[in-house]
Write a protein that holds these residues in place. Structure first.
Motif, PDB file in Angstrom:
ATOM      1  N   PRO A   8       0.902  -1.048   0.016  1.00 39.59           N
ATOM      2  CA  PRO A   8      -0.005   0.002   0.009  1.00 39.59           C
ATOM      3  C   PRO A   8       0.757   1.361   0.061  1.00 39.59           C
ATOM      4  CG  PRO A   8      -0.916  -1.570   1.528  1.00 39.59           C
ATOM      5  CD  PRO A   8       0.552  -2.172   1.174  1.00 39.59           C
ATOM      6  N   THR A   9       1.895   1.200   0.636  1.00 36.20           N
ATOM      7  CA  THR A   9       2.778   2.476   0.884  1.00 36.20           C
ATOM      8  C   THR A   9       3.468   2.541  -0.433  1.00 36.20           C
ATOM      9  OG1 THR A   9       3.126   2.043   3.170  1.00 36.20           O
ATOM     10  CG2 THR A   9       4.667   3.521   2.064  1.00 36.20           C
ATOM     11  N   ALA A  10       3.842   1.599  -1.164  1.00 31.01           N
ATOM     12  CA  ALA A  10       4.674   1.754  -2.392  1.00 31.01           C
ATOM     13  C   ALA A  10       3.537   2.180  -3.472  1.00 31.01           C
ATOM     14  CB  ALA A  10       5.257   0.217  -3.050  1.00 31.01           C
ATOM     15  N   LEU A  11       2.502   1.650  -3.512  1.00 24.72           N
ATOM     16  CA  LEU A  11       1.470   2.275  -4.250  1.00 24.72           C
ATOM     17  C   LEU A  11       1.247   3.705  -4.182  1.00 24.72           C
ATOM     18  CD1 LEU A  11      -0.532   1.508  -6.582  1.00 24.72           C
ATOM     19  CD2 LEU A  11      -2.219   0.712  -4.886  1.00 24.72           C
ATOM     20  N   ARG A  12       0.932   4.056  -3.145  1.00 29.16           N
ATOM     21  CA  ARG A  12       0.559   5.556  -2.623  1.00 29.16           C
ATOM     22  C   ARG A  12       1.809   6.394  -2.988  1.00 29.16           C
ATOM     23  NH1 ARG A  12       0.289   5.094   2.451  1.00 29.16           N
ATOM     24  NH2 ARG A  12      -1.788   4.334   2.267  1.00 29.16           N
ATOM     25  N   THR A  13       2.945   5.960  -2.875  1.00 29.59           N
ATOM     26  CA  THR A  13       4.448   6.670  -3.084  1.00 29.59           C
ATOM     27  C   THR A  13       4.328   6.941  -4.436  1.00 29.59           C
ATOM     28  OG1 THR A  13       5.237   6.071  -1.016  1.00 29.59           O
ATOM     29  CG2 THR A  13       6.847   6.678  -2.795  1.00 29.59           C
ATOM     30  N   LEU A  14       4.408   5.731  -5.328  1.00 27.82           N
ATOM     31  CA  LEU A  14       4.454   5.733  -6.794  1.00 27.82           C
ATOM     32  C   LEU A  14       3.546   6.539  -7.308  1.00 27.82           C
ATOM     33  CD1 LEU A  14       6.339   4.719  -8.792  1.00 27.82           C
ATOM     34  CD2 LEU A  14       5.080   2.539  -9.065  1.00 27.82           C
ATOM     35  N   ARG A  15       2.153   6.366  -7.018  1.00 26.72           N
ATOM     36  CA  ARG A  15       1.079   7.210  -7.378  1.00 26.72           C
ATOM     37  C   ARG A  15       1.365   8.709  -7.308  1.00 26.72           C
ATOM     38  NH1 ARG A  15      -2.952   9.800  -5.402  1.00 26.72           N
ATOM     39  NH2 ARG A  15      -2.892   8.425  -3.472  1.00 26.72           N
ATOM     40  N   LYS A  16       1.481   9.085  -6.200  1.00 27.01           N
ATOM     41  CA  LYS A  16       2.124  10.531  -6.056  1.00 27.01           C
ATOM     42  C   LYS A  16       3.152  11.117  -6.532  1.00 27.01           C
ATOM     43  CE  LYS A  16      -0.403  10.882  -1.535  1.00 27.01           C
ATOM     44  NZ  LYS A  16      -0.443  11.352  -0.080  1.00 27.01           N
ATOM     45  N   SER A  17       4.237  10.245  -6.734  1.00 29.47           N
ATOM     46  CA  SER A  17       5.309  10.628  -7.566  1.00 29.47           C
ATOM     47  C   SER A  17       5.044  10.993  -8.865  1.00 29.47           C
ATOM     48  CB  SER A  17       6.684   9.783  -7.187  1.00 29.47           C
ATOM     49  OG  SER A  17       6.122   8.651  -7.991  1.00 29.47           O
ATOM     50  N   ARG A  18       4.268  10.281  -9.484  1.00 32.49           N
ATOM     51  CA  ARG A  18       3.511  10.544 -10.944  1.00 32.49           C
ATOM     52  C   ARG A  18       2.858  11.637 -10.899  1.00 32.49           C
ATOM     53  NH1 ARG A  18       7.349   8.280 -13.844  1.00 32.49           N
ATOM     54  NH2 ARG A  18       5.723   7.465 -15.501  1.00 32.49           N
ATOM     55  N   GLY A  19       2.288  12.353  -9.906  1.00 31.80           N
ATOM     56  CA  GLY A  19       1.317  13.134  -9.697  1.00 31.80           C
ATOM     57  C   GLY A  19       0.135  12.994 -10.163  1.00 31.80           C
ATOM     58  N   LEU A  20      -0.424  11.714  -9.731  1.00 35.59           N
ATOM     59  CA  LEU A  20      -1.752  11.210 -10.045  1.00 35.59           C
ATOM     60  C   LEU A  20      -2.666  11.310  -8.959  1.00 35.59           C
ATOM     61  CD1 LEU A  20      -0.496   8.261 -12.386  1.00 35.59           C
ATOM     62  CD2 LEU A  20      -1.614  10.420 -12.992  1.00 35.59           C
ATOM     63  N   SER A  21      -3.718  11.534  -9.192  1.00 40.77           N
ATOM     64  CA  SER A  21      -4.948  11.413  -7.886  1.00 40.77           C
ATOM     65  C   SER A  21      -5.396   9.670  -8.147  1.00 40.77           C
ATOM     66  CB  SER A  21      -5.878  12.447  -8.178  1.00 40.77           C
ATOM     67  OG  SER A  21      -6.714  11.970  -9.390  1.00 40.77           O
ATOM     68  N   MET A  56       0.286   4.589 -14.378  1.00 41.40           N
ATOM     69  CA  MET A  56       1.394   5.329 -13.742  1.00 41.40           C
ATOM     70  C   MET A  56       2.434   5.520 -14.632  1.00 41.40           C
ATOM     71  SD  MET A  56       1.364   4.301  -9.697  1.00 41.40           S
ATOM     72  CE  MET A  56       1.104   2.410  -9.855  1.00 41.40           C
ATOM     73  N   GLU A  57       2.354   4.616 -15.816  1.00 49.56           N
ATOM     74  CA  GLU A  57       3.588   4.654 -16.936  1.00 49.56           C
ATOM     75  C   GLU A  57       4.699   4.160 -16.420  1.00 49.56           C
ATOM     76  OE1 GLU A  57       3.413   8.132 -18.767  1.00 49.56           O
ATOM     77  OE2 GLU A  57       1.713   7.524 -20.108  1.00 49.56           O
ATOM     78  N   VAL A  58       4.791   2.857 -15.517  1.00 54.60           N
ATOM     79  CA  VAL A  58       5.992   2.355 -14.836  1.00 54.60           C
ATOM     80  C   VAL A  58       5.587   0.681 -15.002  1.00 54.60           C
ATOM     81  CG1 VAL A  58       6.341   4.058 -13.168  1.00 54.60           C
ATOM     82  CG2 VAL A  58       4.896   1.962 -12.742  1.00 54.60           C
ATOM     83  N   HIS A  59       6.817   0.032 -15.039  1.00 53.85           N
ATOM     84  CA  HIS A  59       6.773  -1.403 -15.231  1.00 53.85           C
ATOM     85  C   HIS A  59       6.351  -1.917 -13.887  1.00 53.85           C
ATOM     86  CE1 HIS A  59       8.061  -5.615 -15.635  1.00 53.85           C
ATOM     87  NE2 HIS A  59       7.988  -5.443 -16.844  1.00 53.85           N
TER      88      HIS A  59
END
Length: 95
Positions: A8-21, A56-59
């Protein structure tokens, strides 16, 4: 073993780093489902992880390495281990 709250933390961190809501995932998930994932109430399937990572446009391994590594530095260690293990698999196939 992966700590319970690391995906959950990784998902939230990655989502926010990509500037996505959470709403940015509306074509693949509801905001409620995203919230449930980020709070650790639900566990996604591999196909859902793939869909989320497409948004998120990440692998998908980026997300998983972050989850298992707990941060970017730890993710580097996870990826190095994966490379060693894949090399060993390849060496075993060549034998």
């Amino acid at each position: 073993m992966i700590p319970k709250n690391s995906f959950p933390t990784a998902l939230r961190t990655l989502r926010k780093s990509r500037g996505l809501s959470q709403e940015a995932f509306s074509e693949v998930s509801s905001r409620t489902y995203m919230s449930s994932l980020e709070r650790g109430l639900k566990n996604p399937t591999l196909s859902k992880v793939d869909e989320l990572c497409e948004v998120m446009e990440v692998h998908p391994l980026t997300l998983l390495a972050l989850a298992y590594g707990l941060d970017a530095k730890g993710a580097d260690k996870v990826l190095a281990r994966v490379q060693r293990e894949l090399a060993a698999v390849q060496d075993g196939q060549d034998a």
